[in-house]
Design a protein around this motif. Structure first.
Motif, mmCIF file in Angstrom:
data_model
loop_
_atom_site.group_PDB
_atom_site.id
_atom_site.type_symbol
_atom_site.label_atom_id
_atom_site.label_comp_id
_atom_site.label_asym_id
_atom_site.label_seq_id
_atom_site.Cartn_x
_atom_site.Cartn_y
_atom_site.Cartn_z
ATOM 1 N N ARG A 179 0.825 -1.210 0.000
ATOM 2 C CA ARG A 179 0.000 0.000 0.000
ATOM 3 C C ARG A 179 0.856 1.254 0.000
ATOM 4 O O ARG A 179 1.885 1.307 0.675
ATOM 5 N N VAL A 180 0.380 2.253 -0.751
ATOM 6 C CA VAL A 180 1.045 3.553 -0.834
ATOM 7 C C VAL A 180 -0.020 4.622 -0.629
ATOM 8 O O VAL A 180 -1.000 4.670 -1.371
ATOM 9 N N ALA A 181 0.166 5.456 0.384
ATOM 10 C CA ALA A 181 -0.799 6.517 0.676
ATOM 11 C C ALA A 181 -0.469 7.768 -0.125
ATOM 12 O O ALA A 181 0.704 8.110 -0.309
ATOM 13 N N ILE A 182 -1.522 8.430 -0.590
ATOM 14 C CA ILE A 182 -1.383 9.732 -1.229
ATOM 15 C C ILE A 182 -2.160 10.724 -0.376
ATOM 16 O O ILE A 182 -3.367 10.570 -0.180
ATOM 17 N N ALA A 183 -1.461 11.723 0.160
ATOM 18 C CA ALA A 183 -2.084 12.765 0.978
ATOM 19 C C ALA A 183 -1.723 14.109 0.367
ATOM 20 O O ALA A 183 -0.650 14.654 0.617
ATOM 21 N N MET A 184 -2.598 14.623 -0.466
ATOM 22 C CA MET A 184 -2.350 15.924 -1.086
ATOM 23 C C MET A 184 -3.645 16.449 -1.682
ATOM 24 O O MET A 184 -4.600 15.706 -1.866
ATOM 25 N N ARG A 185 -3.630 17.729 -1.948
ATOM 26 C CA ARG A 185 -4.766 18.328 -2.636
ATOM 27 C C ARG A 185 -4.759 17.869 -4.087
ATOM 28 O O ARG A 185 -3.925 17.071 -4.478
ATOM 29 N N GLU A 194 0.271 15.752 -9.614
ATOM 30 C CA GLU A 194 1.086 14.649 -9.106
ATOM 31 C C GLU A 194 0.247 13.568 -8.432
ATOM 32 O O GLU A 194 0.675 12.419 -8.351
ATOM 33 N N TRP A 195 -0.954 13.936 -7.967
ATOM 34 C CA TRP A 195 -1.856 12.935 -7.376
ATOM 35 C C TRP A 195 -2.177 11.882 -8.425
ATOM 36 O O TRP A 195 -2.035 10.684 -8.193
ATOM 37 N N MET A 196 -2.621 12.322 -9.589
ATOM 38 C CA MET A 196 -3.014 11.385 -10.644
ATOM 39 C C MET A 196 -1.814 10.588 -11.157
ATOM 40 O O MET A 196 -1.909 9.377 -11.368
ATOM 41 N N LEU A 197 -0.683 11.246 -11.342
ATOM 42 C CA LEU A 197 0.498 10.547 -11.825
ATOM 43 C C LEU A 197 0.949 9.489 -10.814
ATOM 44 O O LEU A 197 1.338 8.378 -11.196
ATOM 45 N N ILE A 207 1.410 3.834 -8.922
ATOM 46 C CA ILE A 207 1.140 2.826 -7.884
ATOM 47 C C ILE A 207 0.451 1.619 -8.506
ATOM 48 O O ILE A 207 0.845 0.469 -8.291
ATOM 49 N N LEU A 208 -0.585 1.869 -9.290
ATOM 50 C CA LEU A 208 -1.311 0.775 -9.927
ATOM 51 C C LEU A 208 -0.428 0.003 -10.902
ATOM 52 O O LEU A 208 -0.554 -1.210 -11.035
ATOM 53 N N SER A 209 0.477 0.707 -11.581
ATOM 54 C CA SER A 209 1.304 0.058 -12.600
ATOM 55 C C SER A 209 2.247 -0.988 -12.025
ATOM 56 O O SER A 209 2.704 -1.870 -12.763
ATOM 57 N N ILE A 210 2.547 -0.898 -10.737
ATOM 58 C CA ILE A 210 3.407 -1.919 -10.120
ATOM 59 C C ILE A 210 2.590 -2.925 -9.316
ATOM 60 O O ILE A 210 3.144 -3.758 -8.601
ATOM 61 N N GLY A 211 1.267 -2.821 -9.427
ATOM 62 C CA GLY A 211 0.397 -3.769 -8.726
ATOM 63 C C GLY A 211 0.199 -3.446 -7.262
ATOM 64 O O GLY A 211 -0.315 -4.261 -6.506
ATOM 65 N N ALA A 212 0.612 -2.267 -6.852
ATOM 66 C CA ALA A 212 0.422 -1.846 -5.455
ATOM 67 C C ALA A 212 -0.980 -1.234 -5.303
ATOM 68 O O ALA A 212 -1.717 -1.087 -6.279
ATOM 69 N N VAL A 213 -1.320 -0.872 -4.087
ATOM 70 C CA VAL A 213 -2.654 -0.371 -3.750
ATOM 71 C C VAL A 213 -2.549 1.084 -3.316
ATOM 72 O O VAL A 213 -1.781 1.416 -2.415
ATOM 73 N N THR A 214 -3.328 1.953 -3.959
ATOM 74 C CA THR A 214 -3.359 3.363 -3.587
ATOM 75 C C THR A 214 -4.272 3.555 -2.390
ATOM 76 O O THR A 214 -5.411 3.082 -2.384
ATOM 77 N N VAL A 215 -3.778 4.248 -1.380
ATOM 78 C CA VAL A 215 -4.602 4.644 -0.236
ATOM 79 C C VAL A 215 -4.815 6.150 -0.357
ATOM 80 O O VAL A 215 -3.894 6.938 -0.155
#
Length: 167
Positions: free
Chosen positions: A42-48, A52-55, A60-68
């Motif tokens: 899991r990788v958390a994204i905390a930003m407005r 860079e949020w979308m990128l 994250i998805l491209s490596i099979g990880a999970v976006t939080v």
């Protein structure tokens, strides 16, 4: 990637072509992999709502990880709860959320952190990788087999009757 130099993303006076976005996503993915992030992590994204949020999400998805996806309005103790609950290995955050996170950082000594659009006062925060370094990482794509029922993201409910729930 097939749209090459057409605009993909526009934010105020900034523009990313499809090629630029694709390249940055590949670099972000490589940085995450270099931090020990792999499939199902899991990788958390905390930003407005910065580009860079979308990128980050695509990387994250491209490596099979999970976006939080963390609520940008959360205060420090709410961020702490979300991070404890979701147990990410990395946090990608902007300056305002980084300031909040620093209040609870001691609870997450192993968390890898990338800082996006940091104000000057936070640009040299120990343990925080500047975004320029993240997107300068040489891409190293590896094939990932993602099953239809693999988790892709966790977003938190509003928590109107108690603590938010990861859904």
């Amino acid at each position: 990637a097939g749209h090459t130099d057409a605009d993909y993303l526009v934010y105020q006076d900034e523009r990313w072509t499809y090629n630029q976005a694709h390249a940055e996503v590949a670099s972000i993915a490589a940085w995450l992999t270099a931090q020990g992030i792999g499939q199902h992590d899991r990788v958390a994204i905390a930003m407005r709502n910065f580009p860079e949020w979308m990128l980050s999400y695509w990387a994250i998805l491209s490596i099979g990880a999970v976006t939080v996806g963390m609520n940008a309005w959360w205060v420090a103790d709410e961020m702490k709860y979300g991070l404890e609950d979701s147990a990410p290995k990395a946090l990608i955050t902007d300056g305002e959320r980084l300031e909040r996170f620093l209040e609870v950082r001691g609870s997450f000594p192993a968390l890898k952190i990338a800082g996006v659009r940091l104000p000057e006062a936070l640009q040299n925060t120990p343990g925080v990788t500047p975004w320029a370094d993240v997107i300068a990482t040489a891409p190293n794509p590896k094939p990932v087999s993602i099953a239809a029922d693999d988790d892709a993201c966790i977003f938190y409910t509003s928590g109107t009757t108690g603590r938010p729930k990861g859904a």
